[in-house]
Design a protein around this motif. Structure first.
Motif, PDB file in Angstrom:
ATOM      1  N   HIS A   2      58.844  10.227  56.446  1.00 23.72           N
ATOM      2  CA  HIS A   2      59.131   9.199  55.468  1.00 23.72           C
ATOM      3  C   HIS A   2      58.674   9.650  54.094  1.00 23.72           C
ATOM      4  O   HIS A   2      57.720  10.379  53.941  1.00 23.72           O
ATOM      5  CB  HIS A   2      58.393   7.908  55.862  1.00 23.72           C
ATOM      6  CG  HIS A   2      58.866   6.763  55.070  1.00 23.72           C
ATOM      7  ND1 HIS A   2      58.441   6.522  53.803  1.00 23.72           N
ATOM      8  CD2 HIS A   2      59.778   5.816  55.349  1.00 23.72           C
ATOM      9  CE1 HIS A   2      59.045   5.452  53.342  1.00 23.72           C
ATOM     10  NE2 HIS A   2      59.856   5.018  54.266  1.00 23.72           N
ATOM     11  N   LYS A   3      59.399   9.210  53.050  1.00 21.08           N
ATOM     12  CA  LYS A   3      59.118   9.655  51.685  1.00 21.08           C
ATOM     13  C   LYS A   3      57.672   9.410  51.288  1.00 21.08           C
ATOM     14  O   LYS A   3      57.051  10.226  50.628  1.00 21.08           O
ATOM     15  CB  LYS A   3      60.053   8.950  50.705  1.00 21.08           C
ATOM     16  CG  LYS A   3      61.531   9.236  50.971  1.00 21.08           C
ATOM     17  CD  LYS A   3      61.866  10.683  50.754  1.00 21.08           C
ATOM     18  CE  LYS A   3      63.347  10.922  51.007  1.00 21.08           C
ATOM     19  NZ  LYS A   3      63.719  12.315  50.834  1.00 21.08           N
ATOM     20  N   ARG A   4      57.128   8.241  51.678  1.00 20.14           N
ATOM     21  CA  ARG A   4      55.758   7.956  51.268  1.00 20.14           C
ATOM     22  C   ARG A   4      54.798   8.933  51.904  1.00 20.14           C
ATOM     23  O   ARG A   4      53.770   9.272  51.332  1.00 20.14           O
ATOM     24  CB  ARG A   4      55.375   6.512  51.645  1.00 20.14           C
ATOM     25  CG  ARG A   4      53.959   6.172  51.234  1.00 20.14           C
ATOM     26  CD  ARG A   4      53.731   4.698  51.233  1.00 20.14           C
ATOM     27  NE  ARG A   4      53.512   4.164  52.542  1.00 20.14           N
ATOM     28  CZ  ARG A   4      52.318   4.168  53.145  1.00 20.14           C
ATOM     29  NH1 ARG A   4      51.281   4.726  52.567  1.00 20.14           N
ATOM     30  NH2 ARG A   4      52.167   3.635  54.334  1.00 20.14           N
ATOM     31  N   GLY A 105      58.367   4.287  60.225  1.00 21.40           N
ATOM     32  CA  GLY A 105      59.748   4.418  59.780  1.00 21.40           C
ATOM     33  C   GLY A 105      60.618   5.216  60.716  1.00 21.40           C
ATOM     34  O   GLY A 105      61.854   5.137  60.643  1.00 21.40           O
ATOM     35  N   TRP A 208      59.628   2.906  47.110  1.00 22.11           N
ATOM     36  CA  TRP A 208      58.860   2.437  48.276  1.00 22.11           C
ATOM     37  C   TRP A 208      57.700   1.523  47.908  1.00 22.11           C
ATOM     38  O   TRP A 208      57.366   0.603  48.648  1.00 22.11           O
ATOM     39  CB  TRP A 208      58.349   3.618  49.107  1.00 22.11           C
ATOM     40  CG  TRP A 208      57.388   4.532  48.410  1.00 22.11           C
ATOM     41  CD1 TRP A 208      57.678   5.662  47.703  1.00 22.11           C
ATOM     42  CD2 TRP A 208      55.969   4.401  48.367  1.00 22.11           C
ATOM     43  NE1 TRP A 208      56.541   6.238  47.207  1.00 22.11           N
ATOM     44  CE2 TRP A 208      55.467   5.498  47.605  1.00 22.11           C
ATOM     45  CE3 TRP A 208      55.061   3.487  48.893  1.00 22.11           C
ATOM     46  CZ2 TRP A 208      54.102   5.672  47.363  1.00 22.11           C
ATOM     47  CZ3 TRP A 208      53.699   3.666  48.656  1.00 22.11           C
ATOM     48  CH2 TRP A 208      53.232   4.754  47.892  1.00 22.11           C
ATOM     49  N   GLU A 395      57.763  -1.781  56.775  1.00 15.27           N
ATOM     50  CA  GLU A 395      58.628  -1.075  55.844  1.00 15.27           C
ATOM     51  C   GLU A 395      60.069  -1.180  56.337  1.00 15.27           C
ATOM     52  O   GLU A 395      60.308  -1.265  57.544  1.00 15.27           O
ATOM     53  CB  GLU A 395      58.211   0.392  55.753  1.00 15.27           C
ATOM     54  CG  GLU A 395      56.799   0.581  55.226  1.00 15.27           C
ATOM     55  CD  GLU A 395      56.334   2.038  55.256  1.00 15.27           C
ATOM     56  OE1 GLU A 395      57.027   2.856  55.903  1.00 15.27           O
ATOM     57  OE2 GLU A 395      55.300   2.334  54.654  1.00 15.27           O
ATOM     58  N   TRP A 400      66.779   5.798  53.384  1.00 11.98           N
ATOM     59  CA  TRP A 400      66.046   5.948  52.129  1.00 11.98           C
ATOM     60  C   TRP A 400      66.940   5.744  50.914  1.00 11.98           C
ATOM     61  O   TRP A 400      66.490   5.269  49.859  1.00 11.98           O
ATOM     62  CB  TRP A 400      65.403   7.332  52.100  1.00 11.98           C
ATOM     63  CG  TRP A 400      64.777   7.713  50.801  1.00 11.98           C
ATOM     64  CD1 TRP A 400      65.202   8.655  49.916  1.00 11.98           C
ATOM     65  CD2 TRP A 400      63.576   7.157  50.218  1.00 11.98           C
ATOM     66  NE1 TRP A 400      64.374   8.723  48.829  1.00 11.98           N
ATOM     67  CE2 TRP A 400      63.359   7.817  48.986  1.00 11.98           C
ATOM     68  CE3 TRP A 400      62.687   6.176  50.627  1.00 11.98           C
ATOM     69  CZ2 TRP A 400      62.279   7.522  48.167  1.00 11.98           C
ATOM     70  CZ3 TRP A 400      61.608   5.873  49.802  1.00 11.98           C
ATOM     71  CH2 TRP A 400      61.409   6.548  48.593  1.00 11.98           C
ATOM     72  N   ASP A 401      68.227   6.082  51.022  1.00 10.57           N
ATOM     73  CA  ASP A 401      69.138   5.958  49.882  1.00 10.57           C
ATOM     74  C   ASP A 401      69.175   4.527  49.343  1.00 10.57           C
ATOM     75  O   ASP A 401      69.342   4.320  48.134  1.00 10.57           O
ATOM     76  CB  ASP A 401      70.557   6.372  50.284  1.00 10.57           C
ATOM     77  CG  ASP A 401      70.666   7.848  50.605  1.00 10.57           C
ATOM     78  OD1 ASP A 401      69.722   8.593  50.270  1.00 10.57           O
ATOM     79  OD2 ASP A 401      71.688   8.261  51.187  1.00 10.57           O
ATOM     80  N   SER A 403      66.628   2.350  49.417  1.00 14.70           N
ATOM     81  CA  SER A 403      65.379   2.147  48.668  1.00 14.70           C
ATOM     82  C   SER A 403      65.424   2.842  47.320  1.00 14.70           C
ATOM     83  O   SER A 403      64.968   2.296  46.302  1.00 14.70           O
ATOM     84  CB  SER A 403      64.198   2.674  49.491  1.00 14.70           C
ATOM     85  OG  SER A 403      64.060   1.949  50.691  1.00 14.70           O
TER      86      SER A 403
END
Length: 447
Positions: A2-4, A105, A208, A395, A400-401, A403
């Motif tokens: 996940h990005k975070r 996620g 996020w 979450e 993700w796109d 968000s």
């Protein structure tokens, strides 16, 4: 990943010696084998986190192995920046681990792809009833528990300097509870080179870190319940964008931040008087800015209308999952039960080791910590665990796109690149495009 969670990779995954050691060891996992002394081998891959976590996992893997006559766990730490590549390679070769760390996620997509085995038939019912109600849904897909949760980290907590608050004539024991109050405090605390506040201000961070505030403002994320249509143009999102816009336009937050939202350095270095930050900043302050701890208080992030029971933070975190192709699922699940769902003192030890910067997902562990003087004396734990975590939401499970489209809209609006309505309309169009191209309609998870 996940990005975070890339914040972990950026800080920790550069351990060259660890990477070389893993390369030298070879061995891609794949349980089902027997050791020389006839024990069933379970392969456990753990993504690399803070150093103390590696030591904690090793200690308790060793303790599990000593307690077993027929099972042995082989523990392997994998740097975050090589995790996906190593996992894909191992899966292609049929050598994936039996047990692995997975973030929240990944649970829904991993379950949809058939990568995880439900835990319900392997763990006792009380293991699941012990999970807090607002966390149980994070690991439940179509009525089955596809992972066992380990911890939660609230994405948004309000940190503030008591000395500067008092100097500004404000009461540190009565922090702001709504957005207007936060703006008022930020105005009074902005003094010369010290800004009153800091919060995310770039699209990737806003994508996020604003999840909790999207929930706070609108009670939902910017897609409808069945993921068939975007809702980013709902008026409540305009209120959210205008909140960020006010903070930026009035110069109450840094205009060109040196670090991202996940890093508490601007607060620790004295550049700001208040900060929106995740619970992990507690650990950063204790480790890197110990002098700042005694003059810091925390509070739930202010709500749009002052209702502190409304969500302002999403809860990220980690779980253990059981690979669907494990050859010894019962043995693998026994390790998950031992580490995360068994004796509450094991996980209580983890939270103490973390400096109470991460938070428990089990009622029994809360009870164990309540009787621990060190936990009771911690200046941050009670507020975050009692006033933030219980109201946190999961979450979003969508791509993700979506968000990022919202994060880009908020940044464009807050910095005056475009007006609020136009920014949100662009986001709405982009989200609808994602829904269409990725065929998301009807794919929203049900618990």
């Amino acid at each position: 990943m996940h990005k975070r969670r890339n914040r972990i990779a950026a800080v920790l995954a550069a351990s060259v010696s660890t990477a070389l050691a893993l390369t030298a060891c070879g061995g891609g996992g794949g349980g089902g084998g027997q050791t020389a002394d006839g024990k069933t081998e379970v392969i456990f891959w753990q993504q690399q986190f803070e150093d103390y976590q590696q030591a904690w996992f090793k200690e308790h893997v060793d303790a599990f192995n000593k307690s077993q006559d027929e099972v042995v766990v082989k523990h392997q730490v994998v740097p975050a920046d090589t995790w996906e590549q190593k996992m894909q390679t191992a899966q292609a070769a049929g050598k994936q681990p039996d047990v692995m760390t997975s973030n929240y996620g990944d649970i829904v997509p991993g379950s949809r792809e058939g990568r995880f085995l439900p835990l319900d038939e392997f763990l006792p019912e009380e293991a699941f009833t012990d999970i807090k109600d607002n966390v149980a849904g994070f690991v439940t897909v179509d009525g089955e528990h596809m992972a066992y949760p380990m911890l939660v980290e609230p994405s948004t907590v309000l940190y503030y300097r008591t000395d500067l608050v008092e100097a500004a004539g404000l009461d540190p024991d009565s922090p702001p509870t709504d957005w207007d109050g936060l703006i008022e405090w930020a105005e009074k605390l902005t003094d010369g080179d010290v800004k009153g506040f800091t919060i995310a201000s770039t699209a990737p961070d806003l994508a996020w870190s604003s999840w909790g505030l999207q929930q706070n403002a609108c009670g939902s994320f910017p897609v409808n319940d069945d993921w068939s249509e975007a809702t980013a143009t709902d008026p409540c999102y305009a209120e959210l964008a205008n909140f960020y816009k006010t903070l930026f336009e009035e110069g109450l937050i840094p205009q060109q931040p040196k670090v991202g939202y996940a890093d508490g350095a601007p607060y620790g270095d004295g550049e700001v008087a208040m900060m929106a930050g995740g619970s992990w900043v507690v650990g950063q302050l204790k480790n890197d800015y110990p002098d700042m701890v005694e003059k810091t208080q925390v509070a739930p992030f202010p709500s749009i209308d002052g209702d502190q029971t409304k969500t302002t933070a999403t809860l990220g975190g980690w779980t253990l999952t059981l690979d669907a192709k494990s050859k010894n699922p019962e043995a693998a699940a026994s390790f998950i039960e031992y580490l995360l769902a068994g004796d509450p003192e094991i996980m209580a030890d983890f939270f103490k080791t973390s400096g109470f910067s991460k938070y428990t997902v089990r009622t029994s562990v809360d009870e164990a910590l309540a009787s621990d003087p060190e936990a009771s004396d911690d200046p941050f734990m009670a507020v975050i665990s009692e006033k933030v975590v219980p109201y946190g939401e999961a979450e979003p499970a969508y791509p993700w796109d979506i968000s990022l489209a919202m994060g880009t809209a908020i940044e464009s609006a807050m910095k005056g690149v475009t007006d609020v309505d136009s920014a949100l309309q662009t986001a709405n169009d982009q989200i609808n495009d994602v829904i269409k191209k990725q065929k998301l309609e009807g794919k929203a998870p049900s618990n």
